[in-house]
Design an enzyme around this catalytic site. Structure first.
Site, PDB file in Angstrom:
ATOM      1  N   CYS A   4       0.748  -1.424  -0.034  1.00  0.00           N
ATOM      2  CA  CYS A   4      -0.089  -0.793  -0.116  1.00  0.00           C
ATOM      3  C   CYS A   4       0.958   1.317   0.122  1.00  0.00           C
ATOM      4  O   CYS A   4       1.296   1.289   1.077  1.00  0.00           O
ATOM      5  CB  CYS A   4      -0.851   0.300   1.449  1.00  0.00           C
ATOM      6  SG  CYS A   4      -1.856   1.672   1.132  1.00  0.00           S
ATOM      7  N   CYS A   7       1.099   3.634   2.975  1.00  0.00           N
ATOM      8  CA  CYS A   7       1.269   2.579   4.717  1.00  0.00           C
ATOM      9  C   CYS A   7       2.747   3.016   4.559  1.00  0.00           C
ATOM     10  O   CYS A   7       3.209   3.513   5.308  1.00  0.00           O
ATOM     11  CB  CYS A   7       1.181   0.948   4.604  1.00  0.00           C
ATOM     12  SG  CYS A   7      -1.008   0.876   5.243  1.00  0.00           S
ATOM     13  N   ASP A  30      -0.145  17.088  -1.335  1.00  0.00           N
ATOM     14  CA  ASP A  30      -0.713  15.484  -2.850  1.00  0.00           C
ATOM     15  C   ASP A  30       0.487  16.348  -4.042  1.00  0.00           C
ATOM     16  O   ASP A  30       1.478  17.462  -4.252  1.00  0.00           O
ATOM     17  CB  ASP A  30      -2.124  16.456  -3.530  1.00  0.00           C
ATOM     18  CG  ASP A  30      -2.610  15.433  -4.149  1.00  0.00           C
ATOM     19  OD1 ASP A  30      -3.434  14.339  -3.999  1.00  0.00           O
ATOM     20  OD2 ASP A  30      -1.808  15.118  -5.510  1.00  0.00           O
ATOM     21  N   ASN A  86     -12.374   9.822  -1.448  1.00  0.00           N
ATOM     22  CA  ASN A  86     -13.017   9.333  -2.293  1.00  0.00           C
ATOM     23  C   ASN A  86     -13.242   7.943  -2.606  1.00  0.00           C
ATOM     24  O   ASN A  86     -12.044   6.832  -1.170  1.00  0.00           O
ATOM     25  CB  ASN A  86     -12.089   9.501  -3.991  1.00  0.00           C
ATOM     26  CG  ASN A  86     -12.902  11.171  -4.912  1.00  0.00           C
ATOM     27  OD1 ASN A  86     -13.426  11.138  -4.280  1.00  0.00           O
ATOM     28  ND2 ASN A  86     -11.186  11.026  -4.365  1.00  0.00           N
ATOM     29  N   THR A  94      -8.507   5.912  -6.364  1.00  0.00           N
ATOM     30  CA  THR A  94      -6.905   5.280  -6.781  1.00  0.00           C
ATOM     31  C   THR A  94      -6.211   5.245  -5.377  1.00  0.00           C
ATOM     32  O   THR A  94      -5.192   3.849  -6.092  1.00  0.00           O
ATOM     33  CB  THR A  94      -6.155   6.521  -7.582  1.00  0.00           C
ATOM     34  OG1 THR A  94      -5.813   7.679  -6.670  1.00  0.00           O
ATOM     35  CG2 THR A  94      -6.912   7.281  -8.801  1.00  0.00           C
ATOM     36  N   HIS A  97      -6.395   2.876   0.769  1.00  0.00           N
ATOM     37  CA  HIS A  97      -6.275   3.552   2.044  1.00  0.00           C
ATOM     38  C   HIS A  97      -6.260   5.281   2.259  1.00  0.00           C
ATOM     39  O   HIS A  97      -6.603   5.948   1.567  1.00  0.00           O
ATOM     40  CB  HIS A  97      -4.894   3.651   2.243  1.00  0.00           C
ATOM     41  CG  HIS A  97      -3.974   3.935   3.408  1.00  0.00           C
ATOM     42  ND1 HIS A  97      -2.954   3.689   4.319  1.00  0.00           N
ATOM     43  CD2 HIS A  97      -4.103   4.948   4.206  1.00  0.00           C
ATOM     44  CE1 HIS A  97      -2.830   3.796   5.569  1.00  0.00           C
ATOM     45  NE2 HIS A  97      -3.606   5.094   5.505  1.00  0.00           N
ATOM     46  N   HIS A  99      -8.352   8.092   2.834  1.00  0.00           N
ATOM     47  CA  HIS A  99      -7.198   9.591   3.031  1.00  0.00           C
ATOM     48  C   HIS A  99      -8.629  10.764   2.920  1.00  0.00           C
ATOM     49  O   HIS A  99      -9.353  10.399   2.052  1.00  0.00           O
ATOM     50  CB  HIS A  99      -6.158   9.677   2.381  1.00  0.00           C
ATOM     51  CG  HIS A  99      -6.442   9.921   0.741  1.00  0.00           C
ATOM     52  ND1 HIS A  99      -6.763   8.564   0.085  1.00  0.00           N
ATOM     53  CD2 HIS A  99      -6.944   9.841  -0.091  1.00  0.00           C
ATOM     54  CE1 HIS A  99      -7.037   8.352  -0.759  1.00  0.00           C
ATOM     55  NE2 HIS A  99      -7.419   8.974  -1.643  1.00  0.00           N
ATOM     56  N   HIS A 101      -8.946  14.321   1.202  1.00  0.00           N
ATOM     57  CA  HIS A 101      -8.049  15.605   0.686  1.00  0.00           C
ATOM     58  C   HIS A 101      -8.938  16.704   1.178  1.00  0.00           C
ATOM     59  O   HIS A 101      -9.909  17.234   1.910  1.00  0.00           O
ATOM     60  CB  HIS A 101      -8.357  15.796  -0.942  1.00  0.00           C
ATOM     61  CG  HIS A 101      -8.274  14.635  -1.113  1.00  0.00           C
ATOM     62  ND1 HIS A 101      -7.708  15.013  -2.436  1.00  0.00           N
ATOM     63  CD2 HIS A 101      -9.238  12.929  -1.267  1.00  0.00           C
ATOM     64  CE1 HIS A 101      -7.605  13.245  -3.105  1.00  0.00           C
ATOM     65  NE2 HIS A 101      -8.155  12.625  -2.764  1.00  0.00           N
TER      66      HIS A 101
HETATM   67  P1  AMP Z   1      -7.688   9.594  -4.624  1.00  0.00           P
HETATM   68  O1  AMP Z   1      -8.105   9.586  -6.369  1.00  0.00           O
HETATM   69  O2  AMP Z   1      -8.916  10.358  -3.880  1.00  0.00           O
HETATM   70  O3  AMP Z   1      -7.643   7.649  -3.851  1.00  0.00           O
HETATM   71  O4  AMP Z   1      -6.613  10.163  -4.662  1.00  0.00           O
HETATM   72  C1  AMP Z   1      -5.292   9.893  -3.968  1.00  0.00           C
HETATM   73  C2  AMP Z   1      -4.277  10.858  -3.910  1.00  0.00           C
HETATM   74  O5  AMP Z   1      -2.539  10.405  -4.501  1.00  0.00           O
HETATM   75  C3  AMP Z   1      -4.107  12.154  -5.814  1.00  0.00           C
HETATM   76  O6  AMP Z   1      -4.935  12.899  -5.725  1.00  0.00           O
HETATM   77  C4  AMP Z   1      -2.835  11.627  -6.094  1.00  0.00           C
HETATM   78  O7  AMP Z   1      -2.546  12.780  -6.455  1.00  0.00           O
HETATM   79  C5  AMP Z   1      -1.870  11.403  -4.302  1.00  0.00           C
HETATM   80  N1  AMP Z   1      -1.505  10.875  -4.600  1.00  0.00           N
HETATM   81  C6  AMP Z   1      -0.265   9.674  -5.351  1.00  0.00           C
HETATM   82  N2  AMP Z   1       1.014   9.522  -4.760  1.00  0.00           N
HETATM   83  C7  AMP Z   1       1.074  10.134  -4.421  1.00  0.00           C
HETATM   84  C8  AMP Z   1       2.424  10.442  -3.706  1.00  0.00           C
HETATM   85  N3  AMP Z   1       3.248   9.918  -3.663  1.00  0.00           N
HETATM   86  N4  AMP Z   1       2.591  11.539  -2.714  1.00  0.00           N
HETATM   87  C9  AMP Z   1       2.248  12.557  -2.193  1.00  0.00           C
HETATM   88  N5  AMP Z   1       0.357  12.141  -2.885  1.00  0.00           N
HETATM   89  C10 AMP Z   1      -0.032  11.093  -3.585  1.00  0.00           C
HETATM   90 ZN    ZN Z   2      -1.973   0.919   3.968  1.00  0.00          ZN
END
Ligand code: AMP
Ligand code: ZN
Length: 113
Positions: A4, A7, A30, A86, A94, A97, A99, A101
């Site tokens: 993950c 994680c 982000d 989301n 995407t 885990h 989260h 925003h």
């Molecule tokens: P979601 O689409 O709601 O699952 O949000 C996942 C978010 O994680 C997206 O806005 C990505 O831009 C962000 N994201 C993906 N990889 C990373 C990373 N390594 N560091 C910071 N943000 C990330």
């Molecule tokens: Zn996780």
């Protein structure tokens, strides 16, 4: 969860731009910001999404929102902000885990909610 992404970020195995951290929660910027301020707030505990909240793990949600209030003060989000989580495919989740925003720094109008 060994595979993950969040994680791994919580464990410090993948770098992030940290905004806030306590025993239970990490917040970082982000990587692909959708607003002038775009911060992700995650519980360190792996929970797949808001759909996986149970009485046993529900404190992770209040831990995140306590952190969100502190971050809003710390980052001077005095003009307001939006919190989005989301869940699943239709919402475009995407990273599997939980989260939240935090989006701020621009007038967002009423496009989504
Ligand atoms: P979601 O689409 O709601 O699952 O949000 C996942 C978010 O994680 C997206 O806005 C990505 O831009 C962000 N994201 C993906 N990889 C990373 C990373 N390594 N560091 C910071 N943000 C990330
Ligand atoms: Zn996780």
């Amino acid at each position: 969860m060994s595979d993950c992404l969040f994680c791994k970020i919580a464990a410090g195995e993948i770098p992030s731009t940290k905004v806030y951290e306590d025993e239970k929660v990490l917040a970082f910027r982000d990587i692909n910001p959708q607003a002038p301020v775009h911060i992700l707030v995650i519980p360190k505990q792996h929970i797949e999404s808001a759909a996986a909240i149970t009485p046993e793990n529900a404190s992770a949600v209040s831990d995140c929102f306590l952190a969100i209030a502190k971050i809003a003060a710390q980052e001077h989000l005095d003009n307001g902000f939006r919190v989005i989580s989301n869940v699943g495919e239709d919402a475009g989740q995407t990273v599997k885990h939980l989260h939240f925003h935090i989006l701020a720094g621009v007038k967002m109008g009423e496009r989504i909610v």
